[in-house]
Structures are given as C-alpha cells and as structure tokens.
Design a protein around this motif. Sequence first.
Motif, PDB file in Angstrom:
ATOM      1  N   SER A 294     -11.211   0.142   0.088  1.00 10.34           N
ATOM      2  CA  SER A 294     -10.566   0.678   1.372  1.00 10.34           C
ATOM      3  C   SER A 294      -9.223   1.227   0.519  1.00 10.34           C
ATOM      4  CB  SER A 294      -9.936  -1.184   1.759  1.00 10.34           C
ATOM      5  OG  SER A 294      -8.519  -0.245   2.763  1.00 10.34           O
ATOM      6  N   LEU A 295      -8.669   0.785  -0.753  1.00  9.41           N
ATOM      7  CA  LEU A 295      -7.589   1.988  -1.069  1.00  9.41           C
ATOM      8  C   LEU A 295      -8.492   3.275  -1.792  1.00  9.41           C
ATOM      9  CD1 LEU A 295      -6.402  -0.794  -3.911  1.00  9.41           C
ATOM     10  CD2 LEU A 295      -4.793  -0.162  -2.485  1.00  9.41           C
ATOM     11  N   ARG A 296      -9.498   3.211  -1.887  1.00  6.38           N
ATOM     12  CA  ARG A 296      -9.909   4.041  -2.515  1.00  6.38           C
ATOM     13  C   ARG A 296     -10.611   5.050  -1.466  1.00  6.38           C
ATOM     14  NH1 ARG A 296     -10.017   5.371  -7.617  1.00  6.38           N
ATOM     15  NH2 ARG A 296     -12.003   7.104  -7.827  1.00  6.38           N
ATOM     16  N   SER A 297     -10.904   5.114  -0.559  1.00 10.03           N
ATOM     17  CA  SER A 297     -11.620   5.482   0.933  1.00 10.03           C
ATOM     18  C   SER A 297      -9.816   6.182   1.467  1.00 10.03           C
ATOM     19  CB  SER A 297     -11.745   4.635   1.636  1.00 10.03           C
ATOM     20  OG  SER A 297     -11.083   4.016   2.199  1.00 10.03           O
ATOM     21  N   GLY A 298      -9.386   5.515   1.270  1.00  9.97           N
ATOM     22  CA  GLY A 298      -7.641   6.037   1.965  1.00  9.97           C
ATOM     23  C   GLY A 298      -7.428   7.659   1.094  1.00  9.97           C
TER      24      GLY A 298
ATOM     25  N   THR B 186       9.639  11.440  -0.176  1.00  8.23           N
ATOM     26  CA  THR B 186       9.008  12.281   0.001  1.00  8.23           C
ATOM     27  C   THR B 186       6.763  11.560  -0.423  1.00  8.23           C
ATOM     28  OG1 THR B 186       9.035  12.511  -2.366  1.00  8.23           O
ATOM     29  CG2 THR B 186      10.314  13.526  -0.804  1.00  8.23           C
ATOM     30  N   HIS B 187       7.220  10.403  -1.197  1.00  7.61           N
ATOM     31  CA  HIS B 187       5.373  10.605  -1.207  1.00  7.61           C
ATOM     32  C   HIS B 187       4.863   9.588  -0.669  1.00  7.61           C
ATOM     33  CE1 HIS B 187       5.899  12.998  -4.912  1.00  7.61           C
ATOM     34  NE2 HIS B 187       6.664  12.833  -4.765  1.00  7.61           N
ATOM     35  N   LYS B 188       5.816   8.498  -0.221  1.00  4.09           N
ATOM     36  CA  LYS B 188       5.261   7.692   0.685  1.00  4.09           C
ATOM     37  C   LYS B 188       6.062   6.646   0.968  1.00  4.09           C
ATOM     38  CE  LYS B 188       5.747   4.114  -3.419  1.00  4.09           C
ATOM     39  NZ  LYS B 188       5.188   3.703  -4.267  1.00  4.09           N
ATOM     40  N   VAL B 189       6.608   5.326   1.966  1.00  8.00           N
ATOM     41  CA  VAL B 189       6.924   4.188   2.489  1.00  8.00           C
ATOM     42  C   VAL B 189       7.257   3.588   1.262  1.00  8.00           C
ATOM     43  CG1 VAL B 189       6.868   3.076   4.634  1.00  8.00           C
ATOM     44  CG2 VAL B 189       5.450   4.492   4.542  1.00  8.00           C
ATOM     45  N   VAL B 190       8.307   3.091   1.500  1.00  8.38           N
ATOM     46  CA  VAL B 190       9.288   2.089   0.608  1.00  8.38           C
ATOM     47  C   VAL B 190      10.651   1.231   1.311  1.00  8.38           C
ATOM     48  CG1 VAL B 190       9.280   3.926  -1.540  1.00  8.38           C
ATOM     49  CG2 VAL B 190      11.600   4.213  -0.027  1.00  8.38           C
ATOM     50  N   LEU B 191      10.688   0.266   0.773  1.00 10.65           N
ATOM     51  CA  LEU B 191      11.638  -0.895   1.461  1.00 10.65           C
ATOM     52  C   LEU B 191      12.923   0.067   1.557  1.00 10.65           C
ATOM     53  CD1 LEU B 191      10.307  -3.842  -0.176  1.00 10.65           C
ATOM     54  CD2 LEU B 191       9.537  -2.617   2.044  1.00 10.65           C
TER      55      LEU B 191
ATOM     56  N   ALA C 274      -3.680  -0.194   7.347  1.00 17.04           N
ATOM     57  CA  ALA C 274      -4.152  -0.952   7.912  1.00 17.04           C
ATOM     58  C   ALA C 274      -5.523  -1.099   7.774  1.00 17.04           C
ATOM     59  CB  ALA C 274      -4.626   0.644   9.667  1.00 17.04           C
ATOM     60  N   GLU C 275      -5.934   0.122   6.982  1.00 15.44           N
ATOM     61  CA  GLU C 275      -7.341  -0.139   6.518  1.00 15.44           C
ATOM     62  C   GLU C 275      -7.819  -1.669   6.077  1.00 15.44           C
ATOM     63  OE1 GLU C 275      -8.363   3.121   4.266  1.00 15.44           O
ATOM     64  OE2 GLU C 275      -9.094   4.458   6.257  1.00 15.44           O
ATOM     65  N   ARG C 276      -6.992  -1.719   5.580  1.00 15.88           N
ATOM     66  CA  ARG C 276      -6.847  -3.225   5.069  1.00 15.88           C
ATOM     67  C   ARG C 276      -6.632  -4.533   5.453  1.00 15.88           C
ATOM     68  NH1 ARG C 276      -2.812  -5.265  -0.248  1.00 15.88           N
ATOM     69  NH2 ARG C 276      -3.446  -7.360  -1.220  1.00 15.88           N
ATOM     70  N   LEU C 277      -6.191  -4.282   6.463  1.00 13.44           N
ATOM     71  CA  LEU C 277      -5.883  -5.536   7.056  1.00 13.44           C
ATOM     72  C   LEU C 277      -7.187  -5.438   8.380  1.00 13.44           C
ATOM     73  CD1 LEU C 277      -1.662  -5.555   8.045  1.00 13.44           C
ATOM     74  CD2 LEU C 277      -3.488  -7.447   6.735  1.00 13.44           C
ATOM     75  N   GLY C 278      -7.867  -4.016   8.539  1.00 13.15           N
ATOM     76  CA  GLY C 278      -9.156  -3.820   9.945  1.00 13.15           C
ATOM     77  C   GLY C 278      -8.586  -3.820  10.777  1.00 13.15           C
ATOM     78  N   LEU C 279      -7.029  -3.590  10.757  1.00 15.93           N
ATOM     79  CA  LEU C 279      -6.479  -2.693  12.692  1.00 15.93           C
ATOM     80  C   LEU C 279      -6.301  -1.371  12.595  1.00 15.93           C
ATOM     81  CD1 LEU C 279      -3.603  -5.800  11.557  1.00 15.93           C
ATOM     82  CD2 LEU C 279      -6.216  -5.879  13.262  1.00 15.93           C
TER      83      LEU C 279
ATOM     84  N   MET D 292       0.574  -1.236  -0.049  1.00 14.12           N
ATOM     85  CA  MET D 292       0.269   0.003   0.034  1.00 14.12           C
ATOM     86  C   MET D 292       0.488   1.223  -0.105  1.00 14.12           C
ATOM     87  SD  MET D 292      -2.533  -1.649   0.094  1.00 14.12           S
ATOM     88  CE  MET D 292      -3.668  -0.578   0.157  1.00 14.12           C
ATOM     89  N   GLY D 293       2.022   0.621   0.379  1.00 13.06           N
ATOM     90  CA  GLY D 293       3.037   2.067   0.571  1.00 13.06           C
ATOM     91  C   GLY D 293       2.653   3.433   1.403  1.00 13.06           C
TER      92      GLY D 293
END
Length: 284
Positions: free
Chosen positions: A280-284, A53-58, A23-28, A16-17
């Motif tokens: 879930s993706l779009r609500s985020g 600058t945009h998201k979480v990365v590995l 968290a929304e995807r996992l229901g947590l 999800m990045g």
Amino acid sequence: MLDLTQLRSFVAVEQMGSFTLAAERLGLGQSTVSQHIQRLETSIGRRLLARDTHKVVLTTDGEALLSHARAMLSIEGQVQSLFGGPSLRGKLRLGVSEDFVTSQLPGVLEDFVRSHPSVDLELTVALSGTLYEMQDNGEIDLVLAKRRLGDARGRLVYREPLVWLARDPDHIMSASPLPLIAFPPPSVTRAISLEALGRHQIPWRIVCTCGSLSGLTAAARAGMGVLVQPRSMAPSGLKVIAKGKLPVLEDVEFVLVPRKGADQALVSALSDDILAKVRSLRSG
C-alpha cells in the motif's frame, strides 16, 4: 466524546504523512479520511494537521493529541481481543534489516501490535546476513530483509534498485581510489557494490564502516564518501550519482522468511499484514 474511527484516520495520516496513503492503508476513500479529520478538529475545536512543502504534519495540538489517540485505539484493540472470541497469543521474534527500520517499519507494525495485544512481539534489528544467520540458529521466527537476485529464500515483498549516493557527487567522483561508506560484512549492499567496482576495475577504499544506517548517513552527509542504498530509502541530504559515472548496481529484493517450526498462525498474520501495508505504501 471522541470518535474512534476519526482517531484511527488521524493516526493513519500522521503515520503516512499523506491523506491519500492513509486512505489506502485504511481501505477508505480520501474524502472520507478528510471528513474524519475535519469532524475531529471540529469536535476538539483545534487544528490538528498542517501541510508543509512535502507532506502533512502535526500541529502542536495534533502532537498533544497523538499519544492519547494511540492509547485509546490500543484499549479498543484489547477490548476486542478480550470479547471478540479466539485471538492470537504467544511470542513472535521478528528480525528486520537496518535500512527498512528507519524508513517504513513503524507504520507497518503499529496496527499489528494494536490488533493483537496478546502477542508478545520481540524485534531484532541487524544486517540482512546477520538476521539469516540468527534465524538458522533458531533465534528469529520471521525475517524481513534483503536478498540478492537469484536467491530463492522467502516470500517476495518487493524489488528495489540500488543507487550510488553522495553529498557532492562531482567532488567525490574526482577522488581516487573511490571512498566508500558501507555496512560491515555480511552486508548485501556492500557485496553488490564491491563486486560491481571489481568487475569494472575501479579502485576503491572503505573510509567508514558502521552497522547503523544513521552512522553511515552521517558520514555521507559529511562528504566522506559514497553510500549505496535502495532508491526509496535514500537519506535526505544525499544526491544520486548520475548514470554512467559508476557501474550499474543489481536490484535487491525485500523478502519475508519464516523459520521452520515457528508458530504458523502468528507468522502468517504478521506476514500478511506486512505485505498489505508495504505494498500500500509503495503503490502510493
């Protein structure tokens, strides 16, 4: 020993990045996912995630762990399937529109494949119109694709505005006729854009036709012309042409269309999973 719950959160964040979307995807709760990642990093003794600058990365260590995490979760799914009572089995042929594949499909499908290891999922990627033709011929069991407003087929997943895109909008708008980059027929976005230009008597010419979104994107990034895409799927490096410069485009709807006679248990399971994950993706 690695904790599977922590690994599940780690894989979700990578997909999800974002901690929030994971968290929304996992229901947590987001704090719970953050704790899972912190404990996983502590147990391994390495930093696994970083923010750009945009998201979480590995991190490099996170990339090294990812394939092993997925393998462990896959084994867990197989064991649950083996000892958890009746499970879904069989073959399901899924058709997905080209533009959806490049933006959202991996995150949508990974959990389903892991949860139902006995289901043989066959994926076909093509234009929406082509997928519907294949389904009519009995070649696809479930289609995830676009439909035009007023089309009653399928189960609505979400509605999306179309936008005109270009690398340099001011430069491209000075060209006449308007250079267009488009999927070949039967393409929903192509038909909508040509109809809109026709209604406003704006001259146009097709400068690039390609069945692959990556090919169309490359042409648009090279400055060859204007590309039409759903707003949320606009490729990086392209700008939305300002309102008033070109005709307003009608929205499109993404839908799930099952084939009559397909295995309803398999179709329902995948359809419900796709609906939950996409929304879930779009609500985020």
